[in-house]
Design an enzyme around this catalytic site. Structure first.
Site, mmCIF file in Angstrom:
data_model
loop_
_atom_site.group_PDB
_atom_site.id
_atom_site.type_symbol
_atom_site.label_atom_id
_atom_site.label_comp_id
_atom_site.label_asym_id
_atom_site.label_seq_id
_atom_site.Cartn_x
_atom_site.Cartn_y
_atom_site.Cartn_z
ATOM 1 N N TYR A 139 53.060 33.743 39.339
ATOM 2 C CA TYR A 139 52.264 33.777 40.343
ATOM 3 C C TYR A 139 52.827 33.930 41.703
ATOM 4 O O TYR A 139 52.348 33.762 42.671
ATOM 5 C CB TYR A 139 51.332 32.468 40.366
ATOM 6 C CG TYR A 139 49.962 32.508 39.589
ATOM 7 C CD1 TYR A 139 50.090 33.005 38.249
ATOM 8 C CD2 TYR A 139 48.967 32.507 40.436
ATOM 9 C CE1 TYR A 139 48.854 32.928 37.662
ATOM 10 C CE2 TYR A 139 47.907 32.502 39.560
ATOM 11 C CZ TYR A 139 47.742 32.793 38.280
ATOM 12 O OH TYR A 139 46.482 33.027 37.564
ATOM 13 N N LYS A 190 54.721 32.736 24.761
ATOM 14 C CA LYS A 190 54.860 33.814 24.222
ATOM 15 C C LYS A 190 56.369 34.166 24.047
ATOM 16 O O LYS A 190 56.631 35.222 24.157
ATOM 17 C CB LYS A 190 54.117 34.973 24.883
ATOM 18 C CG LYS A 190 53.743 36.353 24.365
ATOM 19 C CD LYS A 190 52.726 36.087 23.053
ATOM 20 C CE LYS A 190 52.580 37.344 22.395
ATOM 21 N NZ LYS A 190 52.044 37.453 20.818
ATOM 22 N N ASP A 223 48.525 33.522 22.224
ATOM 23 C CA ASP A 223 47.376 34.117 21.295
ATOM 24 C C ASP A 223 46.886 33.281 20.310
ATOM 25 O O ASP A 223 45.684 33.148 19.883
ATOM 26 C CB ASP A 223 47.766 35.549 20.652
ATOM 27 C CG ASP A 223 48.996 35.448 19.983
ATOM 28 O OD1 ASP A 223 49.805 34.426 19.850
ATOM 29 O OD2 ASP A 223 49.671 36.696 19.402
ATOM 30 N N ASP A 247 45.916 29.409 33.424
ATOM 31 C CA ASP A 247 44.869 30.087 34.003
ATOM 32 C C ASP A 247 43.823 30.708 33.181
ATOM 33 O O ASP A 247 42.438 30.136 33.028
ATOM 34 C CB ASP A 247 45.007 31.318 34.988
ATOM 35 C CG ASP A 247 44.021 31.757 35.717
ATOM 36 O OD1 ASP A 247 43.122 30.952 36.279
ATOM 37 O OD2 ASP A 247 43.892 32.872 35.712
ATOM 38 N N ASP A 251 39.935 28.697 31.551
ATOM 39 C CA ASP A 251 38.648 29.374 31.612
ATOM 40 C C ASP A 251 37.847 29.188 30.111
ATOM 41 O O ASP A 251 36.753 29.017 30.034
ATOM 42 C CB ASP A 251 38.515 30.727 32.215
ATOM 43 C CG ASP A 251 38.097 31.020 33.602
ATOM 44 O OD1 ASP A 251 38.475 29.746 34.215
ATOM 45 O OD2 ASP A 251 37.443 31.914 34.028
HETATM 46 C C1 IPM Z 1 42.238 29.261 39.413
HETATM 47 C C2 IPM Z 1 42.196 30.814 39.984
HETATM 48 C C3 IPM Z 1 43.058 31.290 40.619
HETATM 49 C C4 IPM Z 1 44.408 31.098 39.788
HETATM 50 C C5 IPM Z 1 43.199 32.518 41.338
HETATM 51 C C6 IPM Z 1 41.870 32.519 42.522
HETATM 52 C C7 IPM Z 1 44.339 33.110 42.161
HETATM 53 O O1 IPM Z 1 41.544 31.804 39.134
HETATM 54 O O2 IPM Z 1 42.405 28.273 40.220
HETATM 55 O O3 IPM Z 1 41.925 29.168 38.005
HETATM 56 O O4 IPM Z 1 44.453 31.960 39.035
HETATM 57 O O5 IPM Z 1 44.844 30.461 39.762
HETATM 58 MN MN MN Z 2 41.158 30.768 37.069
#
Ligand code: IPM
Ligand code: MN
Ligand code: NAD
Length: 355
Positions: A139, A190, A223, A247, A251
Site C-alpha cells: 500500500y 503467501k 488462499d 483488506d 470483506d
Molecule cells: C478499506 C478500503 C481501502 C483499503 C481502500 C479504499 C484504499 O478498501 O478500508 O478496506 O484498501 O484499505
Molecule cells: Mn477494503
C-alpha cells in the site's frame, strides 16, 4: 489499547463521500444518545472539496487531529468524479500512514444467524478479529511505471515488509488475544510464493509466538485461509495478516457476518488518536438514495466509545443493533424495508428499550 481522556472526548467527523454522509449521520445520532458529553468538529475533506479547491488533507489538519482530538470518525471516501481516487489515497491512506495507525482492527462477529450466507453457522461460530497491518505492505505506493503506453511498458508495485512493521502488528495481535482470553492465533501470508517478505513474517511470527505459550499459534497461506473462513470460521479467534490480504479477507469476513453493511473497523496506534470507519466504501451505486445500511457506522461508533474506555456503551450499541437484526428492523439489502434514517431510529428505539 484504550486511552481514557480526562476531559469529554473530542471527535473529528469526516463524512467523506457518497453514503459516508448518510451512515455517519445515523452514527452521530446514536452517539448523541449514548454519550451526550462527546463533542464534535466536522471536516469537509472529500471529493466535493477536492473538486472545488484541490484540497485533499492538509498537514495542518492532520496535526490538529493528532494533538486536539481523541478520535476521527470517518464515513467513506471514493467518488466516480475523481477516477484517480487521489483524494481518497491522501485522506484515508494518508491518515493511516502519517498518523502511523499500524493496526487495522476489524472484528468479524455474526450477530444473528439468519443474515449469515453460510449454512448451519451460529453466532458462536463466527466471532473473530482480524489484525490487518496498516502502514506498509503493498500500500505504500513505492514503485513506478516505465515506457508507459507503449507495448514495452513496465509497472512495478513494491511490497514493503519491515522487521519493525511486521513485529509490531504481530505483537499487537498476540497482546490483544492475551488480554481478551483468546487462545487461538492464525497468521496468514503467501510465503510459498513470496519468499522474501513473507518469510520475514514467518520468522517474526515464530519468535513472537514463543513469548505467548498459552496461545496456540497456527499459520495458513492466504488462499487456504479464505477457504477455511467459509468452511469452518469457528476455527478462528484472531487472525493477523498483511495490508492487502487483510483488506481482502475482511470483506469476506463482512460477508459471513451478515454483509458489508455490518462491518466496523478501527485504525489504531495505542496511545494515539485513532481513526474509526465502517469497512465498506462510499457505494456510489446507492449513494443519495437513503437506503444504505447505517449499522456498520453505528457499530463503529460503539467501537470508538469502547476504545475511549467506555466498554459498557460499546456493549449497549452492539446489543441494540443485535435487537434490530433479531426484529427484522433492517435495510433492504438484508431483506428489510427500512431506509437509512429509519434504521438509525430503530437502533435508538432499541437503546431506549434496554433495561
Ligand atoms: C478499506 C478500503 C481501502 C483499503 C481502500 C479504499 C484504499 O478498501 O478500508 O478496506 O484498501 O484499505
Ligand atoms: Mn477494503
Ligand atoms: P463499497 O463497499 O462502496 O460497495 C460494494 C457493494 O456493497 C456495493 O454494491 C454497495 O452498494 C454495497 N454496500 C456498501 N456499503 C453498504 C451499506 N452500508 N449498505 C448497503 N449496501 C452497501 O465498495 P466499492 O464499490 O468497491 O467502492 C466504492 C468506492 O468506495 C471506491 O471509490 C472505493 O475505493 C471506496 N472505498 C472506500 C473505503 C473507505 O473509505 N474506507 C472502503 C472501501 C471502498
Amino acid at each position: 489499547m484504550p486511552t481514557t481522556p480526562q476531559r469529554p472526548p473530542k471527535i473529528a467527523v469526516l463524512p467523506g463521500d457518497g453514503i459516508g454522509h448518510e451512515v455517519l449521520e445515523q452514527g452521530l445520532r446514536v452517539l448523541a444518545a449514548v454519550a451526550p458529553d462527546v463533542t464534535y468538529e466536522h471536516f469537509d475533506f472529500g471529493a466535493e472539496r477536492y473538486l472545488r479547491d484541490g484540497t485533499t488533507l492538509p498537514d495542518s489538519a492532520l496535526e490538529r487531529f493528532r494533538t486536539e482530538f481523541d478520535c476521527i470518525y470517518l464515513g467513506a471516501l471514493g467518488d466516480p468524479r475523481v477516477p484517480s481516487n487521489v483524494h481518497a489515497k491522501d485522506i484515508l491512506l494518508g491518515s493511516r500512514f502519517k498518523l502511523d495507525l499500524y493496526i487495522n482492527f476489524r472484528p468479524v462477529r455474526l450477530l444473528d444467524a439468519r443474515y449469515c450466507p453460510l449454512k448451519y453457522k451460529r453466532p458462536e461460530d463466527i466471532d473473530f478479529v482480524v489484525f490487518r497491518e496498516n502502514t506498509e505492505g503493498l500500500y505504500t505506493g513505492i514503485g513506478g511505471q516505465f515506457k508507459r503506453d507503449t507495448p514495452d511498458e513496465i509497472a512495478i508495485e513494491q511490497e514493503i515488509n519491515t522487521r519493525k512493521g511486521v513485529e509490531r502488528i504481530i505483537r499487537a495481535a498476540f497482546e490483544w488475544a492475551d488480554t481478551h482470553g483468546k487462545t487461538k492465533m492464525c497468521m496468514s501470508d503467501k510465503a510459498n510464493a513470496m519468499r522474501h517478505g513473507h518469510e520475514l513474517w514467518q520468522r517474526v511470527y515464530k519468535l513472537v509466538a514463543a513469548e505467548y505459550p498459552r496461545i496456540q499459534a497456527s499459520h495458513l497461506y492466504v488462499d487456504v485461509l479464505t477457504m477455511r473462513m467459509v468452511q469452518a470460521p469457528e476455527e478462528f479467534e484472531v487472525i493477523v495478516t498483511n495490508n492487502l490480504f487483510g483488506d481482502i479477507v475482511t470483506d469476506l469476513g463482512a460477508a459471513i457476518q451478515g454483509g458489508i453493511g455490518l462491518a466496523a473497523s478501527g485504525n489504531l496506534h495505542p496511545g494515539r488518536v485513532g481513526l474509526y470507519e465502517p469497512v465498506h466504501g462510499s457505494a456510489p451505486d446507492i449513494a443519495g438514495k437513503g437506503i444504505a445500511n447505517p449499522f456498520a457506522a453505528i457499530l463503529t461508533a460503539g467501537m470508538m466509545l469502547g476504545q475511549l474506555g467506555r466498554p459498557e456503551d460499546e456493549r449497549r450499541i452492539g446489543d441494540a443493533v443485535g435487537a434490530c437484526l433479531l426484529a427484522g428492523h433492517v435495510t433492504r439489502e438484508l431483506g428489510g424495508t427500512l431506509r437509512t434514517a429509519e434504521a438509525g431510529t430503530a437502533v435508538l428505539d432499541a437503546l431506549s428499550a434496554q433495561a
